[in-house]
Design a protein around this motif. Structure first.
Motif, PDB file in Angstrom:
ATOM      1  N   LYS A 191       0.850  -1.195   0.000  1.00 53.26           N
ATOM      2  CA  LYS A 191       0.000   0.000   0.000  1.00 53.26           C
ATOM      3  C   LYS A 191       0.884   1.242   0.000  1.00 53.26           C
ATOM      4  CE  LYS A 191      -4.358   1.417   2.149  1.00 53.26           C
ATOM      5  NZ  LYS A 191      -5.140   0.909   1.007  1.00 53.26           N
ATOM      6  N   VAL A 192       0.730   2.084  -1.016  1.00 55.62           N
ATOM      7  CA  VAL A 192       1.543   3.292  -1.163  1.00 55.62           C
ATOM      8  C   VAL A 192       0.636   4.487  -1.443  1.00 55.62           C
ATOM      9  CG1 VAL A 192       3.391   4.425  -2.467  1.00 55.62           C
ATOM     10  CG2 VAL A 192       3.463   1.945  -2.108  1.00 55.62           C
ATOM     11  N   TYR A 193       0.841   5.553  -0.659  1.00 48.06           N
ATOM     12  CA  TYR A 193       0.202   6.829  -0.943  1.00 48.06           C
ATOM     13  C   TYR A 193       1.279   7.767  -1.473  1.00 48.06           C
ATOM     14  CZ  TYR A 193      -3.861   5.266   1.757  1.00 48.06           C
ATOM     15  OH  TYR A 193      -4.962   4.575   2.213  1.00 48.06           O
ATOM     16  N   THR A 194       1.247   7.984  -2.783  1.00 44.10           N
ATOM     17  CA  THR A 194       2.204   8.912  -3.385  1.00 44.10           C
ATOM     18  C   THR A 194       1.734  10.337  -3.116  1.00 44.10           C
ATOM     19  OG1 THR A 194       1.057   9.072  -5.502  1.00 44.10           O
ATOM     20  CG2 THR A 194       2.604   7.228  -5.224  1.00 44.10           C
ATOM     21  N   MET A 195       2.526  11.311  -3.537  1.00 43.25           N
ATOM     22  CA  MET A 195       2.106  12.702  -3.380  1.00 43.25           C
ATOM     23  C   MET A 195       0.844  12.989  -4.194  1.00 43.25           C
ATOM     24  SD  MET A 195       3.896  13.980  -1.060  1.00 43.25           S
ATOM     25  CE  MET A 195       3.039  15.541  -1.198  1.00 43.25           C
ATOM     26  N   HIS A 196       0.619  12.231  -5.247  1.00 41.32           N
ATOM     27  CA  HIS A 196      -0.621  12.388  -6.016  1.00 41.32           C
ATOM     28  C   HIS A 196      -1.833  12.115  -5.127  1.00 41.32           C
ATOM     29  CE1 HIS A 196      -3.523  12.017  -9.326  1.00 41.32           C
ATOM     30  NE2 HIS A 196      -3.940  10.912  -8.719  1.00 41.32           N
ATOM     31  N   GLU A 197      -1.788  11.002  -4.378  1.00 43.85           N
ATOM     32  CA  GLU A 197      -2.915  10.676  -3.491  1.00 43.85           C
ATOM     33  C   GLU A 197      -3.052  11.695  -2.363  1.00 43.85           C
ATOM     34  OE1 GLU A 197      -2.435   7.540  -6.017  1.00 43.85           O
ATOM     35  OE2 GLU A 197      -0.874   7.872  -4.513  1.00 43.85           O
ATOM     36  N   ILE A 198      -1.928  12.161  -1.828  1.00 41.88           N
ATOM     37  CA  ILE A 198      -1.990  13.157  -0.752  1.00 41.88           C
ATOM     38  C   ILE A 198      -2.604  14.453  -1.263  1.00 41.88           C
ATOM     39  CG2 ILE A 198      -0.600  14.589   0.801  1.00 41.88           C
ATOM     40  CD1 ILE A 198       1.335  12.185   1.024  1.00 41.88           C
ATOM     41  N   ASP A 199      -2.209  14.885  -2.458  1.00 44.89           N
ATOM     42  CA  ASP A 199      -2.778  16.095  -3.054  1.00 44.89           C
ATOM     43  C   ASP A 199      -4.268  15.923  -3.338  1.00 44.89           C
ATOM     44  OD1 ASP A 199      -0.331  17.346  -3.003  1.00 44.89           O
ATOM     45  OD2 ASP A 199       0.157  16.912  -5.092  1.00 44.89           O
ATOM     46  N   ARG A 200      -4.624  14.754  -3.812  1.00 48.97           N
ATOM     47  CA  ARG A 200      -6.002  14.533  -4.247  1.00 48.97           C
ATOM     48  C   ARG A 200      -6.953  14.273  -3.079  1.00 48.97           C
ATOM     49  NH1 ARG A 200      -7.528  10.918  -9.530  1.00 48.97           N
ATOM     50  NH2 ARG A 200      -9.762  11.356  -9.554  1.00 48.97           N
ATOM     51  N   LEU A 201      -6.515  13.460  -2.127  1.00 48.12           N
ATOM     52  CA  LEU A 201      -7.383  13.062  -1.014  1.00 48.12           C
ATOM     53  C   LEU A 201      -7.246  13.966   0.198  1.00 48.12           C
ATOM     54  CD1 LEU A 201      -6.708   9.196  -1.096  1.00 48.12           C
ATOM     55  CD2 LEU A 201      -8.613  10.435  -2.160  1.00 48.12           C
ATOM     56  N   GLY A 202      -6.047  14.543   0.369  1.00 49.06           N
ATOM     57  CA  GLY A 202      -5.739  15.294   1.579  1.00 49.06           C
ATOM     58  C   GLY A 202      -5.087  14.385   2.613  1.00 49.06           C
ATOM     59  N   MET A 203      -4.200  14.953   3.417  1.00 47.43           N
ATOM     60  CA  MET A 203      -3.472  14.151   4.391  1.00 47.43           C
ATOM     61  C   MET A 203      -4.391  13.522   5.435  1.00 47.43           C
ATOM     62  SD  MET A 203      -0.643  12.823   5.368  1.00 47.43           S
ATOM     63  CE  MET A 203       0.792  13.672   4.688  1.00 47.43           C
ATOM     64  N   ALA A 204      -5.462  14.212   5.816  1.00 52.20           N
ATOM     65  CA  ALA A 204      -6.358  13.666   6.836  1.00 52.20           C
ATOM     66  C   ALA A 204      -6.955  12.335   6.383  1.00 52.20           C
ATOM     67  CB  ALA A 204      -7.466  14.662   7.160  1.00 52.20           C
ATOM     68  N   ARG A 205      -7.438  12.289   5.151  1.00 55.04           N
ATOM     69  CA  ARG A 205      -8.031  11.038   4.667  1.00 55.04           C
ATOM     70  C   ARG A 205      -6.967   9.954   4.478  1.00 55.04           C
ATOM     71  NH1 ARG A 205     -11.733  10.120  -0.703  1.00 55.04           N
ATOM     72  NH2 ARG A 205     -11.593   7.848  -0.739  1.00 55.04           N
ATOM     73  N   LEU A 253      -0.002  17.228  10.985  1.00 53.56           N
ATOM     74  CA  LEU A 253      -1.324  16.607  11.039  1.00 53.56           C
ATOM     75  C   LEU A 253      -1.201  15.092  11.064  1.00 53.56           C
ATOM     76  CD1 LEU A 253      -4.401  16.663  10.927  1.00 53.56           C
ATOM     77  CD2 LEU A 253      -4.226  16.828   8.426  1.00 53.56           C
ATOM     78  N   ALA A 254      -0.326  14.547  10.219  1.00 55.51           N
ATOM     79  CA  ALA A 254      -0.125  13.098  10.188  1.00 55.51           C
ATOM     80  C   ALA A 254       0.344  12.582  11.542  1.00 55.51           C
ATOM     81  CB  ALA A 254       0.884  12.733   9.102  1.00 55.51           C
ATOM     82  N   MET A 255       1.286  13.285  12.152  1.00 53.12           N
ATOM     83  CA  MET A 255       1.800  12.850  13.449  1.00 53.12           C
ATOM     84  C   MET A 255       0.746  12.986  14.546  1.00 53.12           C
ATOM     85  SD  MET A 255       4.849  11.801  12.760  1.00 53.12           S
ATOM     86  CE  MET A 255       4.218  11.354  11.128  1.00 53.12           C
ATOM     87  N   GLU A 256      -0.029  14.056  14.490  1.00 50.68           N
ATOM     88  CA  GLU A 256      -1.091  14.258  15.489  1.00 50.68           C
ATOM     89  C   GLU A 256      -2.139  13.154  15.399  1.00 50.68           C
ATOM     90  OE1 GLU A 256      -0.562  19.120  15.317  1.00 50.68           O
ATOM     91  OE2 GLU A 256      -2.180  18.137  14.202  1.00 50.68           O
ATOM     92  N   MET A 257      -2.443  12.731  14.181  1.00 46.04           N
ATOM     93  CA  MET A 257      -3.426  11.663  14.012  1.00 46.04           C
ATOM     94  C   MET A 257      -2.873  10.322  14.482  1.00 46.04           C
ATOM     95  SD  MET A 257      -5.243  12.781  10.409  1.00 46.04           S
ATOM     96  CE  MET A 257      -6.505  11.496  10.511  1.00 46.04           C
ATOM     97  N   LEU A 258      -1.573  10.113  14.309  1.00 46.29           N
ATOM     98  CA  LEU A 258      -0.961   8.897  14.856  1.00 46.29           C
ATOM     99  C   LEU A 258      -1.022   8.893  16.380  1.00 46.29           C
ATOM    100  CD1 LEU A 258       2.247   8.222  12.711  1.00 46.29           C
ATOM    101  CD2 LEU A 258       0.235   6.753  12.944  1.00 46.29           C
ATOM    102  N   ALA A 291       7.460  15.472  18.547  1.00 49.14           N
ATOM    103  CA  ALA A 291       6.622  15.919  19.658  1.00 49.14           C
ATOM    104  C   ALA A 291       5.142  15.704  19.333  1.00 49.14           C
ATOM    105  CB  ALA A 291       6.898  17.386  19.962  1.00 49.14           C
ATOM    106  N   SER A 292       4.748  15.994  18.099  1.00 53.23           N
ATOM    107  CA  SER A 292       3.352  15.769  17.703  1.00 53.23           C
ATOM    108  C   SER A 292       2.992  14.292  17.729  1.00 53.23           C
ATOM    109  CB  SER A 292       3.095  16.343  16.302  1.00 53.23           C
ATOM    110  OG  SER A 292       3.104  17.745  16.313  1.00 53.23           O
ATOM    111  N   ALA A 293       3.909  13.445  17.266  1.00 50.21           N
ATOM    112  CA  ALA A 293       3.656  12.000  17.290  1.00 50.21           C
ATOM    113  C   ALA A 293       3.500  11.465  18.698  1.00 50.21           C
ATOM    114  CB  ALA A 293       4.779  11.257  16.552  1.00 50.21           C
ATOM    115  N   PHE A 294       4.154  12.131  19.657  1.00 53.27           N
ATOM    116  CA  PHE A 294       4.074  11.712  21.053  1.00 53.27           C
ATOM    117  C   PHE A 294       3.021  12.508  21.833  1.00 53.27           C
ATOM    118  CE2 PHE A 294       8.078   9.787  19.929  1.00 53.27           C
ATOM    119  CZ  PHE A 294       8.086   8.612  20.680  1.00 53.27           C
TER     120      PHE A 294
END
Length: 299
Positions: A191-205, A253-258, A291-294
């Motif tokens: 499973k790979v999310y390239t920058m295309h998917e990040i741009d299209r879906l947004g990091m939250a999704r 945002l990615a780290m905060e969600m983790l 710090a966000s990840a923790f």
């Protein structure tokens, strides 16, 4: 996530094509990493750096696997350290160094966990083998090695293989994949999310999907964050920068969600190169993401 953290520095740059990431652990520490984590309520022990050879004292014996013997030696020791930390019921936090250190980190985790997941933030796939690598640099191989593909000296660290399963991996931020890596990903259904998917879906999704996917399949998650996953404007001090990466805010945002998902069992932050940096900016970004990840919060 465990509240007791053990920091392990691995000042290795033998797996990379450019010098400098051996100073990464020092730069990250200088950016007040320990103090930030302690302010969030963690008990932090820093056991210092592993003893790592320098290129000046060794020579390349195989252009397809540069510094194989030395990289193996460091990862052998790192795997034992990570395994020991986890047996002590502490959270291993590994500071690189180049991304070849993930070979040892993942081996140490796999010594105790046989079905853990991996979130791999990286501009690259790190899925090369000696046959597909255009450079022979081992920092482009740790994911493949951990899946059981590559030189036996690396694949069999801790005397077993594979360390991870392809269905338990999520790569986020990829935008520079070699031909062999693209075939490897397709053949094994990674499973790979390239920058295309990040741009299209947004990091939250993207993170919602990645977290849900790993919660369903895996028993705990290891975070492996290569600072070149971020855009070079936000993280200039990396050895292999690729334009068009994850923004500073997307990374947080990615780290905060983790942190909110509470699924991490271990983490590593790699490829900070102070020689190429601007006033330690990239190390400070690394510490902020950490710090966000923790679970560090504004309010």
């Amino acid at each position: 996530m465990r509240k007791d953290i053990t920091i392990i520095g691995v000042p290795l740059d033998l797996g990379a094509g450019r010098r400098g990431v051996d100073m990464g652990p020092s730069a990250i520490r200088y950016a007040n990493m320990k103090e930030r984590l302690e302010k969030s309520g963690y008990n932090v022990i820093d056991i210092g750096n592993l003893n790592v050879p320098t290129p000046e004292t060794y020579r390349i014996e195989n252009e397809k696997l540069k510094y194989l013997r030395e990289v193996k030696m460091v990862n052998d020791e790192l795997a034992r350290k990570v395994s020991k930390v986890m047996k002590e019921e502490r959270f291993p936090l590994v500071l690189g160094g180049d991304h070849s250190i993930a070979i040892g980190t993942l081996a140490g985790i796999a010594d105790l966990k046989n079905n853990f997941g991996v979130i791999w933030f990286d501009a690259h796939g790190d899925l090369n083998t000696p046959d597909t690598s255009p450079s022979g640099n081992i920092h482009g191989m740790p994911m493949a090695v951990s899946l059981g593909y590559g030189h036996p000296d690396l694949v069999n660290i801790m005397s077993f293989s594979p360390k991870i399963k392809p269905e338990n991996i999520v790569i986020i931020g990829a935008r520079d994949l070699d031909k062999g890596e693209r075939e490897f990903i397709r053949d094994r259904g990674i499973k790979v999310y390239t920058m295309h998917e990040i741009d299209r879906l947004g990091m939250a999704r993207v993170m919602e999907e990645a977290i849900s996917f790993l919660k369903m399949n895996a028993d705990g998650v290891h975070l492996s964050l290569d600072l070149d996953a971020l855009d070079p404007n936000d993280a200039p001090g990396v050895g292999t920068p690729v334009a068009g990466g994850i923004s500073y805010r997307e990374g947080h945002l990615a780290m905060e969600m983790l942190a909110e998902a509470d699924i991490l069992i271990s983490a590593e932050f790699v490829e900070v190169n102070p020689i190429l940096d601007q006033r330690n900016k990239t190390a400070e970004v690394a510490v902020g993401l950490m710090a966000s990840a923790f679970g560090e919060k504004l309010l």
